[in-house]
Design a protein around this motif. Structure first.
Motif, PDB file in Angstrom:
ATOM      1  N   ASP B 548     -48.236   8.870  28.255  1.00  0.00           N
ATOM      2  CA  ASP B 548     -48.919   8.258  26.498  1.00  0.00           C
ATOM      3  C   ASP B 548     -49.021   7.340  26.250  1.00  0.00           C
ATOM      4  O   ASP B 548     -48.245   7.144  25.254  1.00  0.00           O
ATOM      5  CB  ASP B 548     -48.783  10.667  26.293  1.00  0.00           C
ATOM      6  CG  ASP B 548     -49.581  10.230  24.569  1.00  0.00           C
ATOM      7  OD1 ASP B 548     -50.757   9.953  24.461  1.00  0.00           O
ATOM      8  OD2 ASP B 548     -49.390  11.286  23.845  1.00  0.00           O
ATOM      9  N   ASN B 581     -57.411   2.097  16.529  1.00  0.00           N
ATOM     10  CA  ASN B 581     -56.579   3.467  17.598  1.00  0.00           C
ATOM     11  C   ASN B 581     -57.152   3.575  18.608  1.00  0.00           C
ATOM     12  O   ASN B 581     -58.129   3.086  19.258  1.00  0.00           O
ATOM     13  CB  ASN B 581     -56.979   5.152  16.656  1.00  0.00           C
ATOM     14  CG  ASN B 581     -56.825   4.694  15.586  1.00  0.00           C
ATOM     15  OD1 ASN B 581     -55.713   4.591  14.727  1.00  0.00           O
ATOM     16  ND2 ASN B 581     -57.656   5.258  14.216  1.00  0.00           N
ATOM     17  N   GLN B 582     -55.960   3.396  19.433  1.00  0.00           N
ATOM     18  CA  GLN B 582     -56.418   3.429  21.101  1.00  0.00           C
ATOM     19  C   GLN B 582     -54.965   4.487  21.751  1.00  0.00           C
ATOM     20  O   GLN B 582     -53.829   4.351  21.665  1.00  0.00           O
ATOM     21  CB  GLN B 582     -55.550   2.456  21.405  1.00  0.00           C
ATOM     22  CG  GLN B 582     -57.224   1.130  21.481  1.00  0.00           C
ATOM     23  CD  GLN B 582     -57.006   0.004  22.663  1.00  0.00           C
ATOM     24  OE1 GLN B 582     -56.330   0.222  23.517  1.00  0.00           O
ATOM     25  NE2 GLN B 582     -58.771   0.053  23.251  1.00  0.00           N
ATOM     26  N   GLN B 583     -56.134   4.826  22.534  1.00  0.00           N
ATOM     27  CA  GLN B 583     -54.723   6.025  23.247  1.00  0.00           C
ATOM     28  C   GLN B 583     -55.369   6.543  24.322  1.00  0.00           C
ATOM     29  O   GLN B 583     -56.305   6.378  24.712  1.00  0.00           O
ATOM     30  CB  GLN B 583     -55.046   7.436  22.447  1.00  0.00           C
ATOM     31  CG  GLN B 583     -54.047   8.289  23.596  1.00  0.00           C
ATOM     32  CD  GLN B 583     -53.531   9.998  22.359  1.00  0.00           C
ATOM     33  OE1 GLN B 583     -54.600   9.910  21.881  1.00  0.00           O
ATOM     34  NE2 GLN B 583     -52.167  10.583  22.482  1.00  0.00           N
ATOM     35  N   ARG B 584     -54.305   6.281  25.348  1.00  0.00           N
ATOM     36  CA  ARG B 584     -54.893   6.502  27.059  1.00  0.00           C
ATOM     37  C   ARG B 584     -53.497   7.682  27.350  1.00  0.00           C
ATOM     38  O   ARG B 584     -52.733   7.696  27.237  1.00  0.00           O
ATOM     39  CB  ARG B 584     -54.414   5.224  27.372  1.00  0.00           C
ATOM     40  CG  ARG B 584     -54.593   4.793  29.354  1.00  0.00           C
ATOM     41  CD  ARG B 584     -54.516   3.974  29.390  1.00  0.00           C
ATOM     42  NE  ARG B 584     -54.548   3.679  31.329  1.00  0.00           N
ATOM     43  CZ  ARG B 584     -53.526   2.952  31.210  1.00  0.00           C
ATOM     44  NH1 ARG B 584     -52.178   3.469  31.088  1.00  0.00           N
ATOM     45  NH2 ARG B 584     -53.405   3.219  32.545  1.00  0.00           N
ATOM     46  N   ARG B 585     -53.440   8.268  27.911  1.00  0.00           N
ATOM     47  CA  ARG B 585     -52.808   9.114  29.298  1.00  0.00           C
ATOM     48  C   ARG B 585     -52.985   9.133  30.556  1.00  0.00           C
ATOM     49  O   ARG B 585     -54.394   9.105  30.728  1.00  0.00           O
ATOM     50  CB  ARG B 585     -53.037  10.660  28.395  1.00  0.00           C
ATOM     51  CG  ARG B 585     -52.676  11.140  27.492  1.00  0.00           C
ATOM     52  CD  ARG B 585     -53.061  12.239  26.917  1.00  0.00           C
ATOM     53  NE  ARG B 585     -51.816  12.375  25.215  1.00  0.00           N
ATOM     54  CZ  ARG B 585     -52.195  13.180  24.621  1.00  0.00           C
ATOM     55  NH1 ARG B 585     -52.950  14.656  24.704  1.00  0.00           N
ATOM     56  NH2 ARG B 585     -51.479  13.923  23.660  1.00  0.00           N
ATOM     57  N   SER B 613     -57.315   8.716  31.851  1.00  0.00           N
ATOM     58  CA  SER B 613     -58.156   9.870  30.577  1.00  0.00           C
ATOM     59  C   SER B 613     -59.644   8.787  30.306  1.00  0.00           C
ATOM     60  O   SER B 613     -60.150   9.055  29.923  1.00  0.00           O
ATOM     61  CB  SER B 613     -57.132   9.803  29.188  1.00  0.00           C
ATOM     62  OG  SER B 613     -57.259   8.616  28.909  1.00  0.00           O
TER      63      SER B 613
END
Lengths: 557, 1028
Positions: B548, B581-585, B613
């Motif tokens: 994550d 903002n960045q998010q990767r799962r 994701s």
């Protein structure tokens, strides 16, 4: 307390099992983190928030394109650098590039899907006023693009499942524009549903949410479009044009203007001294001759010293695109830049006329529409109406010049010292000057003596420095150097196309801009190749005449 | 039964009591080398358990074991030995020195230990001490030359400069080619801050840096090199298939030092470093400016300097001698029963470069502890905190180097302020805009500062519930919190124009806070070797991982300074904020099984499924397999073993790769045009985005001769990448958007790696080791999406219309540009009007390729009694470098080659008069005197400055160390280490290493484009190492 191994095992098993199950159950949601949190979702954003950036480009597209082709083609400006722009642009050339193709970018991208979203939401929310403005933009976009490029992509546009887009004919685009403007006129008359000036005003900094002014704007846009058919007797309807102009702006108070507040760099006038986008531009001889008495029987136009820049010796001169750079002019005879300085002034300096940081930039004016009406009436043979509109056009433009020169302290100019040489501050045109000018028969003749040349020359002045797209349309309608039937003078007096035309033009003048290079030539070349009668890939495609300025009866293309 | 248990384990029913066994007791002994000297730091492991220890300085060890268990003794450069515990409590061994050995046990993917003989894929190990002793602050820089196929490209030679690492060449022509970093089993963040996250870097900004004018450290540099035990480089996707999609470009696996049971003590390292420039740029000193020095007036096409004119050597005076220090203190040991080990270290490193005000300071605190909690459970906790401060000058066109070179030599640049403290203007300048920054002003008044706080913790638990397997689970957080401050001073050329109006100051200040909490978890269940028949056994693992990655950047840019010298956003009038903002799962499941036949034929299969994701649902789950085999022919045919021993390997792997977060969903952004509002960003939707795919073949052999004293390891690989996700690709604007992220490019990579290790000399008092790492790689673009003619990254388009463009059929490291036009016979086309060559208006190929023909790293280590000397030569053959600095100097009349400007000449070529492609083209006969026709220089095609086939021999590092006599001071040594001491090269510019943009630039980046970059300085360290 020491746990027995059985209870410990049981607890651990349970905890780990619960964790695994929770993870498995939540797996779909766990990966659902790909909604971009950096901007609002298109699904939820309020439609009026789309409007301000689109109106920004409605106003500034011609300015953004100005450092490149069109103002040179119509000889508002010419270049004083030795780079290739100098030759190509001053010689009516156009080349495969992105610069000078701002309208293409904005109609397809800055408006594009944003405008579709805004209109869809406005319709769903019954915001007929916002939808009406949206329809104006749809219509205006195709109207301007078809005027600049001729053939454009309309039917297949905004289909993101495509990678190739066929071009539609210029006529198809013009008809689409008219349909949208008609819709706008219907919608902007509605007061039901969620029509709300305060809501519209959030994005509307031209009319502050006033629906009735946008309605006038829509009529004005329609009149301009209708008047472009002047070469098509079968499609030209002066009565309709006059009626639309009459329903449009009734005074300078209706002018569509946007003020640049300068809260940040992008929010300063593109033509202002801070942004330095016209450092290499100088006014042309053609422009100066319309105002210094050469064309109008020796009468010097009071607007000349308020719009144009003097040379250091105080005289007003313009450059000739057939001369290299300044030609034979000595240093003190060379016109200063548009801000009124010999050298590029520091950011934030005081400018002149439309060339000031916090200027109100026009997109359509009462004066411009009056000249449109004058032309229509003149063509219909109603010289009395034509003269009245012509006189209104000049008079209101004088007021416009005064108003603009007060937008950003231009009258307090001249704060410069050696080595920066600059022009004295601009002054306002006095009532006496205005009255005398309008009473001068060289300028406002008797109705019987009014010529198309008078109308087009004065319209050119009224559009100088901002309405480059429409100026170019006007000139192309007269094929640059046509005489109106039976008149001694060219419609654009003394206008001469450059003797050296851009080498790839093959001896022809320019009639259209090539589409934006990185949009079309790289990505959609097949479709370009199918354009008729000259292929979009041909070196001289820019000389392919617009259908709308071809003789009546020319097959649609 | 086995199957059921594995399943049960996966479901979490795993913690059952260890099986009862024989009595555990303490085994001890001593380990010596060929010549009888004690060997310290030998790893002693009870095989099949997590019990592990090291020998101390006297070569002795203590470890708990039971009768019948096997002790394994491993030490780098020796043949491992195994001993079965019998009745005796003492086991002494002698380890034999070898250059290579098939029996060496190494760490491989997922932290697994495996015998060299069983590996079917290429990997290479570097010892942490070899890295640390180079005294380089950024440990990644020390990998260059030490591993075949690793290319380290430092952005510049300033302290804290980022480094790009590429394994096996460029295969992605638009995305990153960097490998995955693994620290103690979990992914480690090696980001370089992207200038696009500064608020001035937002789309459509007038003053964004595009990763060119500013550089930031790559975060792997937060690691203290002295904490590193070893680095394993897993080169191809074959080796790293098990690490998943992030390791599609290979993996660099870092293992940190742990405490050693049986010993306890302190270790202190200190050194002082002196840095000086390796080379000074040269400029002509004969001709003055045309008219000094307003906008455009900095061209040196003026008259010759009058005799007696005082010229200042501004260039030389500018640089300083950088004095830096490194101090590192560690203590480590173990509890008396060896069940708990610990190592705590603290370091304070200071790097002051040769450019005034440039520095990189780093303080590290790390603690690592392992504990045997029960007989069946071990825990391992590591924590690292790093605090760093980096001040870098600007790079490239905004940086001080070009300003320094172009500064009038008639003026003393050091005098950069007026008596009132403002920037001093020279010549005809009347404003701060439209000229060049004085280099001193630039380094003293502009700022690019980063203050970083990095925290990495990693908890590992190993449980051995059954005799036939064990479970290892790691969970960790890798969090970086960095504050960036980039100041373009109100009086600087780059900042002055950003004013809110007359009477106010300009200036641009960017501040940004980045937090990147990256969480990861991984659980493996290992099955110990299980004998199916006498000669056939199987071993394997199954596992699961979750990643994550999150990053939040809160940035604001302000301009129009109230007080020109007060650096705070509160001092600016116009603000633009930007949060990114960045998010990767990614969730993964994987497994591996190895069949072992007779210990000479190994067959390994792996499979991994990832769910990401960043790919649309429906395509975001993908499985990829790999197979590899190792055949130890010398064991299969013992008759040849007396001549040569070795193995043959073959491997095939596929690996998928996902996209950046949010790559296929359009987003609205706040517009900075008048009156704000929202509108779509450049990127359009792509619901059909799918993972890109690579297929990789690898064949290798490992041979050893002369009783293992000479080893050769060769690997050939071939990789094809399909459906590459091309970022930021344009389409017709009629889509309603400008850019898309879409699948389409296809590339091919192939190469050869050759490693030779030898121990030419081994005597009681003299040893000589040699290692050579040879690599040749080539990447080729096969096709581009939509039959695009060219693909490039605009970040690399910095100077004179040359960029990292590639086209189908060209190298992935080619250059395209507005190169000279030529006729059919390759002769230059000359404009009949000017007599000058004609440059293309389009970006064309002219056969330039930055990819070296080969690279060779050569390490020699000599030990004579207490003295040791080792050095690494970094050799490169071929590969083109664009000396854009020279282009800049020449077009401004400053390069040495413009000194003969009064010599008339005729450019060799043919006139473009319509006959250029006939049998009789008109030869050019137009005489040019460049001093008069300065277009000769100013219009010169950048092609003139691309230097072909650049070779170098670089003494990357050299260390001489002396161990003090025991009676004087036990366990102490002193050393002298120098880095980049010399370089022999045919490159005429400052430094062929370096890059015109930082590693955020995708594809081949800007490696080999040298523009306004400070070279890598020479550094000499004197230091001491003490243990007590």
């Amino acid at each position: 307390m020491k746990l027995t191994s059985i209870t410990r095992t049981t607890i651990t098993r349970s905890v780990v099992l619960a964790g695994v199950l929770a993870l498995a159950a939540g797996c779909d949601n766990f990966l659902d983190v790909n909604n971009n949190p950096n901007g609002p979702s298109a699904a939820t954003v309020s439609p009026n928030l789309y409007l301000a950036p689109m109106l920004n480009w409605l106003v500034t597209d011609p300015q953004w394109d100005a450092p490149y082709g069109i103002p040179n083609y119509v000889q508002n400006f010419m270049d004083v650098t030795t780079n290739y722009h100098h030759t190509i642009l001053d010689e009516m050339g156009d080349f495969n590039t992105d610069v000078g193709k701002q309208a293409w970018r904005d109609v397809y991208w800055s408006w594009g899907q944003n405008l579709i979203d805004m209109n869809t939401k406005a319709e769903a929310q019954q915001r007929w006023d916002l939808l009406g403005v949206g329809m104006i933009l749809k219509g205006w976009g195709w109207e301007e693009l078809a005027g600049l490029h001729g053939d454009i992509i309309v039917k297949e546009a905004f289909d993101q499942s495509r990678s190739k887009f066929d071009y539609d004919t210029e006529k198809y685009a013009l008809d689409a524009a008219m349909t949208y403007l008609d819709s706008a006129i219907v919608l902007l008359q509605r007061t039901d549903g969620a029509v709300d000036a305060a809501y519209l005003a959030v994005g509307d900094h031209i009319y502050n949410g006033d629906r009735t002014k946008w309605l006038k704007f829509a009529y004005g846009a329609r009149a301009i479009l209708e008047n472009r058919y002047s070469n098509k007797a079968s499609l030209y309807n002066p009565t309709q044009i006059i009626a639309d102009v009459d329903k449009s702006f009734t005074s300078n108070d209706d002018d569509a203007l946007m003020k640049f507040l300068g809260t940040q760099h992008d929010d300063l006038n593109f033509f202002g001294p801070t942004r330095q986008n016209v450092t290499t531009k100088r006014q042309t001889q053609f422009t100066v001759q319309l105002m210094d008495g050469t064309v109008f029987g020796g009468t010097v136009d009071p607007r000349m010293s308020r719009m144009l820049a003097p040379s250091p010796d105080g005289q007003y001169r313009g450059l000739d695109p057939n001369q290299s750079l300044y030609g034979a002019l000595s240093t003190s005879e060379r016109p200063m830049n548009a801000w009124g300085y010999v050298n590029t002034p520091p950011g934030g300096s005081i400018g002149r006329y439309l060339f000031a940081d916090h200027e109100k930039t026009p997109v359509m004016t009462y004066s411009q529409l009056q000249f449109t009406k004058a032309e229509a009436a003149f063509r219909a043979g109603d010289k009395a109406t034509a003269l009245e509109a012509y006189r209104n056009g000049i008079s209101s433009h004088i007021d416009f010049v005064n108003a603009r020169n007060q937008d950003d302290n231009q009258t307090q100019g001249g704060r410069c010292s050696a080595p920066t040489v600059c022009a004295p501050p601009v002054t306002l045109i006095s009532d006496a000057e205005k009255t005398a000018f309008l009473a001068d028969p060289n300028i406002v003749p008797a109705a019987a003596n009014l010529t198309m040349s008078d109308i087009m020359a004065q319209k050119y002045i009224a559009q100088w420095g901002w309405a480059f797209y429409e100026q170019w349309m006007d000139m192309r309608r007269f094929h640059y150097t046509d005489h109106y039937a039976g008149e001694a003078q060219q419609a654009f007096p003394n206008f001469a196309v450059p003797t050296n035309l851009y080498v790839l033009n093959a001896g022809k003048v320019i009639y259209r801009l090539r589409p934006r290079y990185n949009s079309e030539y790289v990505w959609n070349a097949d479709a370009l190749s199918k354009i008729q009668p000259i292929s979009g890939l041909a070196d001289d495609y820019q000389t392919s005449m617009l259908w709308i300025v071809e003789p009546d009866g020319t097959p649609e293309h | 039964m086995l199957k059921t248990s594995v399943l049960a384990t996966l479901l979490g029913i795993c913690l059952v009591a260890a099986p009862a066994s024989a009595q555990q007791r303490l085994i001890h002994g001593k380990v010596i080398n060929d010549v009888g000297d004690p060997l310290s730091n030998v790893q002693v492991t009870v095989t099949g358990t997590s019990r592990i220890t090291n020998t101390n300085d006297a070569g002795t060890y203590v470890i708990p074991a039971r009768t019948g268990e096997i002790l394994q003794f491993r030490y780098i450069g020796t043949q491992p030995i195994e001993r079965t515990v019998g009745t005796s409590d003492t086991i002494n061994v002698q380890l034999r020195r070898v250059a290579v050995s098939l029996n060496t046990v190494t760490v491989t993917a997922l932290g697994q230990s495996a015998a060299e003989r069983s590996l079917g894929t290429a990997q290479q190990t570097v010892q942490g001490n070899d890295i640390a002793k180079t005294q380089r602050m950024n440990f990644t820089d020390a990998l260059q030359g030490r591993v075949a196929g690793v290319q380290v490209n430092p952005t510049s030679g300033v302290p804290g400069a980022s480094s790009q690492i590429v394994l096996r060449g460029i295969s992605s022509i638009s995305s990153s080619n960097q490998p995955l970093f693994i620290l103690d089993g979990l992914p480690m963040n090696n980001d370089v801050f992207n200038s696009g996250a500064l608020a001035s870097g937002r789309p459509n900004s007038q003053n964004s840096f595009e990763n060119r004018d500013v550089d930031f450290t790559n975060r792997a540099a937060d690691i203290n090199p002295n904490d590193i035990e070893s680095i394993v480089v897993l080169k191809g996707p074959a080796a790293s298939a098990l690490y998943g999609i992030d390791a599609a470009n290979g993996a660099i696996v870092v293992t940190t030092k742990r405490g050693r049971p049986g010993t306890g003590g302190f270790e202190f390292n200190t050194s002082t470093q002196i840095q000086s420039p390796s080379k000074y740029p040269e400029i002509q000193t004969q001709f003055d400016t045309t008219a000094c020095c307003s906008s455009g007036g900095y061209t040196y096409f003026g008259p010759a300097y009058a005799p007696g004119t005082k010229l200042y050597d501004n260039v030389k005076n500018f640089f300083r001698t950088g004095v830096s220090t490194r101090n590192d203190l560690a203590f480590s040991g173990a509890s008396p029963d060896s069940r708990i080990t610990y190592r705590v270290s603290a370091s304070a490193d200071r790097d002051n470069g040769v450019i005034p005000n440039a520095r990189y300071d780093r303080n590290n605190l790390t603690g690592r502890s392992t504990a045997q909690v029960t007989q069946w459970m071990n825990a391992d906790l590591s924590m690292m905190y790093s605090n760093s401060v980096n001040s870098q000058p600007f790079n490239g066109v905004d940086g001080p180097l070009l300003g320094l070179l172009i500064w009038p030599q008639t003026d003393n640049a050091a005098n950069y302020l007026t008596p009132g403290g403002d920037r001093r203007l020279i010549g005809s300048q009347s404003t701060y805009t439209g000229s060049y920054d004085n280099p001193y002003f630039s380094v003293n008044k502009n700022q690019n500062n980063t203050k970083g706080h990095r925290f990495i913790s990693n908890l590992g638990v190993t449980v051995t519930p059954f005799s036939w397997g064990y479970l290892k689970s790691n969970i960790g957080i890798d969090a970086d919190n960095s504050d960036h401050l980039v100041l373009r001073h109100p009086e600087s050329e780059t900042g002055a124009s950003y004013t809110s109006g007359p009477g106010t100051n300009g200036g641009v200040l960017d501040v940004a806070n980045v937090t990147t909490p990256h969480l990861s978890e991984q659980t493996l269940f290992n099955v110990n070797p299980y004998s199916i028949t006498d000669n056939l056994s199987i071993t394997g693992l199954v596992g699961q991982a979750v990643v994550d990655d999150k990053s939040t950047t809160v940035a604001v840019t302000g301009n129009s300074f109230l007080d020109p010298n007060f650096v705070s956003i509160n001092n600016t009038i116009q603000w633009i904020p930007l949060t990114t903002n960045q998010q990767r799962r990614v969730v993964s499941g994987f497994g591996q099984a190895t069949l072992n036949y007779h210990q000479y034929l190994y067959l390994t299969a792996t499979g991994r499924n990832d769910w990401t994701s960043t790919i649309p649902t429906g395509k975001n789950s993908f499985f990829y397999p790999s197979f590899n085999t190792s055949f130890v022919f010398s064991d299969a045919f013992p008759s040849i073993a007396k001549y040569v021993s070795g193995k043959l390997t073959a491997a095939y792997a596929e690996v998928g790769r996902d996209a950046k977060p949010y790559a296929y969903i359009p987003v609205l952004q706040q517009k900075t045009t008048a009156y704000g509002g929202f509108g779509y960003d450049f990127w359009g939707p792509n619901p059909n985005l799918k993972p890109e795919w690579a297929k990789d073949w690898e064949f290798g052999t490992q041979l050893s001769f002369l009783n293992d004293r000479l080893g050769v390891d060769a690997t050939y690989y071939s990789k094809r990448t399909y459906d590459e996700i091309v970022q930021n690709i344009r389409q017709s604007y009629a889509t309603g958007f400008i850019l898309f992220n879409l699948n389409g490019a296809d590339t091919k990579n192939a190469g050869l790696e050759l490693t030779v290790n030898g121990v030419p000399m081994l005597r009681h008092s003299f040893e000589w080791d040699i290692a050579a790492n040879f690599a040749k790689s080539a990447g080729k673009t096969v096709s581009l999406p939509y039959d695009l003619p060219e693909l490039y990254s605009s970040d690399s388009w910095v100077a004179g219309n040359v960029r990292n463009g590639t086209m189908p059929g060209l190298s992935t490291m080619s250059l395209t540009g507005n190169f000279w036009l030529r006729n059919d016979q390759g002769k230059l086309l000359i404009d009949p009007a000017t007599g000058l060559p004609i440059a293309s208006g389009d970006f064309i190929d002219a056969g330039y390729d930055r990819q070296p023909d080969f690279t060779l790293g050569l390490t020699n280590t000599f030990r004579y009694k207490s003295l040791s000397l080792d050095f690494l030569l970094d050799i490169r053959k071929g590969g083109d470098v664009y000396d854009a600095t020279d282009w800049y100097l020449t077009t401004h009349g400053l390069s040495k080659q413009t000194e003969d400007r009064w010599t008339p000449r005729v450019v060799d070529g043919v006139l473009r008069d319509g006959k250029e492609n006939t049998a009789n083209p008109t030869p050019n006969n137009i005489v040019i005197v460049p001093a008069i026709n300065t277009n000769y220089y100013t219009d010169m095609s950048p092609e003139q400055f691309i230097e072909k086939n650049i070779n170098w021999v670089r003494l990357a590092d050299i260390t001489l160390s002396y161990t003090l006599p025991q009676r004087l001071l036990p366990n102490a040594s002193v050393f002298v280490t120098a880095t980049d001491l010399f370089m022999f090269t045919n490159y005429t510019g400052l430094d062929p290493l370096g890059s015109a943009s930082n590693p955020n630039t995708g594809g081949s980046g800007s490696v080999g484009i040298d523009y306004g970059n400070f070279g890598i300085p020479r550094a000499v360290n004197i230091g001491a190492k003490v243990r007590f």
